[in-house]
Design a protein around this motif. Sequence first.
Motif, PDB file in Angstrom:
ATOM      1  N   GLN A  13       0.831  -1.200   0.000  1.00 24.58           N
ATOM      2  CA  GLN A  13       0.000   0.000   0.000  1.00 24.58           C
ATOM      3  C   GLN A  13       0.869   1.255   0.000  1.00 24.58           C
ATOM      4  N   GLY A  14       1.955   1.223   0.771  1.00 28.33           N
ATOM      5  CA  GLY A  14       2.886   2.356   0.771  1.00 28.33           C
ATOM      6  C   GLY A  14       3.500   2.573  -0.593  1.00 28.33           C
ATOM      7  N   ASN A  15       3.827   1.486  -1.260  1.00 32.98           N
ATOM      8  CA  ASN A  15       4.410   1.578  -2.597  1.00 32.98           C
ATOM      9  C   ASN A  15       3.396   2.147  -3.591  1.00 32.98           C
ATOM     10  N   VAL A  16       2.150   1.731  -3.492  1.00 32.35           N
ATOM     11  CA  VAL A  16       1.098   2.252  -4.374  1.00 32.35           C
ATOM     12  C   VAL A  16       0.923   3.753  -4.144  1.00 32.35           C
ATOM     13  N   TYR A  17       0.947   4.155  -2.871  1.00 33.43           N
ATOM     14  CA  TYR A  17       0.832   5.580  -2.540  1.00 33.43           C
ATOM     15  C   TYR A  17       1.978   6.377  -3.170  1.00 33.43           C
ATOM     16  N   ALA A  18       3.208   5.893  -2.953  1.00 31.90           N
ATOM     17  CA  ALA A  18       4.376   6.605  -3.492  1.00 31.90           C
ATOM     18  C   ALA A  18       4.327   6.658  -5.017  1.00 31.90           C
ATOM     19  N   ARG A  19       3.908   5.571  -5.659  1.00 34.59           N
ATOM     20  CA  ARG A  19       3.837   5.535  -7.126  1.00 34.59           C
ATOM     21  C   ARG A  19       2.821   6.546  -7.643  1.00 34.59           C
ATOM     22  N   SER A  20       1.646   6.604  -7.030  1.00 33.29           N
ATOM     23  CA  SER A  20       0.622   7.529  -7.523  1.00 33.29           C
ATOM     24  C   SER A  20       1.049   8.980  -7.325  1.00 33.29           C
ATOM     25  N   ARG A  21       1.654   9.289  -6.178  1.00 38.31           N
ATOM     26  CA  ARG A  21       2.127  10.646  -5.947  1.00 38.31           C
ATOM     27  C   ARG A  21       3.260  10.997  -6.912  1.00 38.31           C
ATOM     28  N   LYS A  22       4.158  10.050  -7.137  1.00 43.08           N
ATOM     29  CA  LYS A  22       5.296  10.273  -8.033  1.00 43.08           C
ATOM     30  C   LYS A  22       4.797  10.607  -9.433  1.00 43.08           C
ATOM     31  N   LYS A  23       3.826   9.841  -9.930  1.00 43.88           N
ATOM     32  CA  LYS A  23       3.310  10.087 -11.277  1.00 43.88           C
ATOM     33  C   LYS A  23       2.697  11.480 -11.384  1.00 43.88           C
ATOM     34  N   ARG A  24       1.894  11.856 -10.387  1.00 40.45           N
ATOM     35  CA  ARG A  24       1.244  13.159 -10.415  1.00 40.45           C
ATOM     36  C   ARG A  24       2.268  14.288 -10.348  1.00 40.45           C
ATOM     37  N   LEU A  25       3.255  14.153  -9.485  1.00 40.57           N
ATOM     38  CA  LEU A  25       4.264  15.195  -9.338  1.00 40.57           C
ATOM     39  C   LEU A  25       5.162  15.279 -10.570  1.00 40.57           C
ATOM     40  N   ARG A  26       5.503  14.133 -11.169  1.00 35.87           N
ATOM     41  CA  ARG A  26       6.322  14.128 -12.381  1.00 35.87           C
ATOM     42  C   ARG A  26       5.570  14.823 -13.518  1.00 35.87           C
ATOM     43  N   LEU A  27       4.273  14.538 -13.655  1.00 35.22           N
ATOM     44  CA  LEU A  27       3.474  15.163 -14.697  1.00 35.22           C
ATOM     45  C   LEU A  27       3.413  16.676 -14.502  1.00 35.22           C
ATOM     46  N   ALA A  28       3.171  17.116 -13.274  1.00 39.02           N
ATOM     47  CA  ALA A  28       3.109  18.550 -13.005  1.00 39.02           C
ATOM     48  C   ALA A  28       4.443  19.220 -13.292  1.00 39.02           C
ATOM     49  N   SER A  29       5.524  18.589 -12.870  1.00 37.23           N
ATOM     50  CA  SER A  29       6.853  19.151 -13.095  1.00 37.23           C
ATOM     51  C   SER A  29       7.162  19.247 -14.588  1.00 37.23           C
ATOM     52  N   SER A  30       6.884  18.181 -15.313  1.00 34.51           N
ATOM     53  CA  SER A  30       7.177  18.157 -16.752  1.00 34.51           C
ATOM     54  C   SER A  30       6.310  19.154 -17.514  1.00 34.51           C
ATOM     55  N   ALA A  31       5.027  19.203 -17.191  1.00 33.82           N
ATOM     56  CA  ALA A  31       4.119  20.122 -17.883  1.00 33.82           C
ATOM     57  C   ALA A  31       4.530  21.573 -17.661  1.00 33.82           C
ATOM     58  N   LEU A  32       4.891  21.904 -16.439  1.00 32.73           N
ATOM     59  CA  LEU A  32       5.300  23.273 -16.153  1.00 32.73           C
ATOM     60  C   LEU A  32       6.595  23.620 -16.876  1.00 32.73           C
ATOM     61  N   LYS A  33       7.523  22.687 -16.925  1.00 30.68           N
ATOM     62  CA  LYS A  33       8.791  22.943 -17.614  1.00 30.68           C
ATOM     63  C   LYS A  33       8.556  23.170 -19.103  1.00 30.68           C
ATOM     64  N   VAL A  34       7.719  22.350 -19.735  1.00 32.44           N
ATOM     65  CA  VAL A  34       7.417  22.498 -21.154  1.00 32.44           C
ATOM     66  C   VAL A  34       6.702  23.829 -21.403  1.00 32.44           C
ATOM     67  N   LEU A  35       5.744  24.164 -20.552  1.00 32.52           N
ATOM     68  CA  LEU A  35       5.022  25.419 -20.713  1.00 32.52           C
ATOM     69  C   LEU A  35       5.965  26.606 -20.561  1.00 32.52           C
ATOM     70  N   THR A  36       6.831  26.565 -19.564  1.00 35.35           N
ATOM     71  CA  THR A  36       7.787  27.651 -19.351  1.00 35.35           C
ATOM     72  C   THR A  36       8.718  27.819 -20.555  1.00 35.35           C
ATOM     73  N   LEU A  37       9.234  26.707 -21.037  1.00 36.66           N
ATOM     74  CA  LEU A  37      10.120  26.779 -22.206  1.00 36.66           C
ATOM     75  C   LEU A  37       9.382  27.302 -23.436  1.00 36.66           C
ATOM     76  N   SER A  38       8.144  26.862 -23.632  1.00 36.65           N
ATOM     77  CA  SER A  38       7.355  27.312 -24.786  1.00 36.65           C
ATOM     78  C   SER A  38       7.086  28.804 -24.722  1.00 36.65           C
ATOM     79  N   LEU A  39       6.680  29.283 -23.571  1.00 35.39           N
ATOM     80  CA  LEU A  39       6.408  30.712 -23.433  1.00 35.39           C
ATOM     81  C   LEU A  39       7.680  31.540 -23.589  1.00 35.39           C
ATOM     82  N   SER A  40       8.763  31.044 -23.056  1.00 38.19           N
ATOM     83  CA  SER A  40      10.029  31.760 -23.187  1.00 38.19           C
ATOM     84  C   SER A  40      10.445  31.851 -24.655  1.00 38.19           C
TER      85      SER A  40
END
Length: 148
Positions: A13-40
């Motif tokens: 259960q701990g592993n499932v929790y960490a995996r789901s949080r990791k995916k969400r945080l990775r997506l947010a980080s990647s999306a923001l980086k792409v958006l920042t680079l695009s706008l720049s």
Amino acid sequence: METAGHLLEKIRQGNVYARSRKKRLRLASSALKVLTLSLSAASTIILGLQNLNLWAGLAFSLVALVTLLGAVESFFNWRSRWVLMEETQYRFQRLTDDLEYLIASTPATDLTHDRLQPIFDEYQGVWAHLSERWLQERRALPSTSESQ
């Protein structure tokens, strides 16, 4: 054997929790980086068209958005939180492997609480480490934004 199964389920259960949080945080980080680079990039291109007042105004707006996104990213710090979840997931998976090996290699009658205690202690240690690192990250953020 029942205790070992319960402990294994808690670790999973701990592993499932960490995996789901990791995916969400990775997506947010990647999306923001792409958006920042695009706008720049877009603002730089538009600034090259300075003879049009509309474009120049739009370019400066994009630069302002990039600055805002940079501030938002440093506040939420998605990348370091994503990496923290990656580390936590690794530790839970390693613990799962250790416990599965112990269950497979130990007769059920020898699978006592004393044999399981080190794995349970490590399980508690994973959560303690995650919580402490999470708090360190959160404490560090206000000082980061104050220095900017």
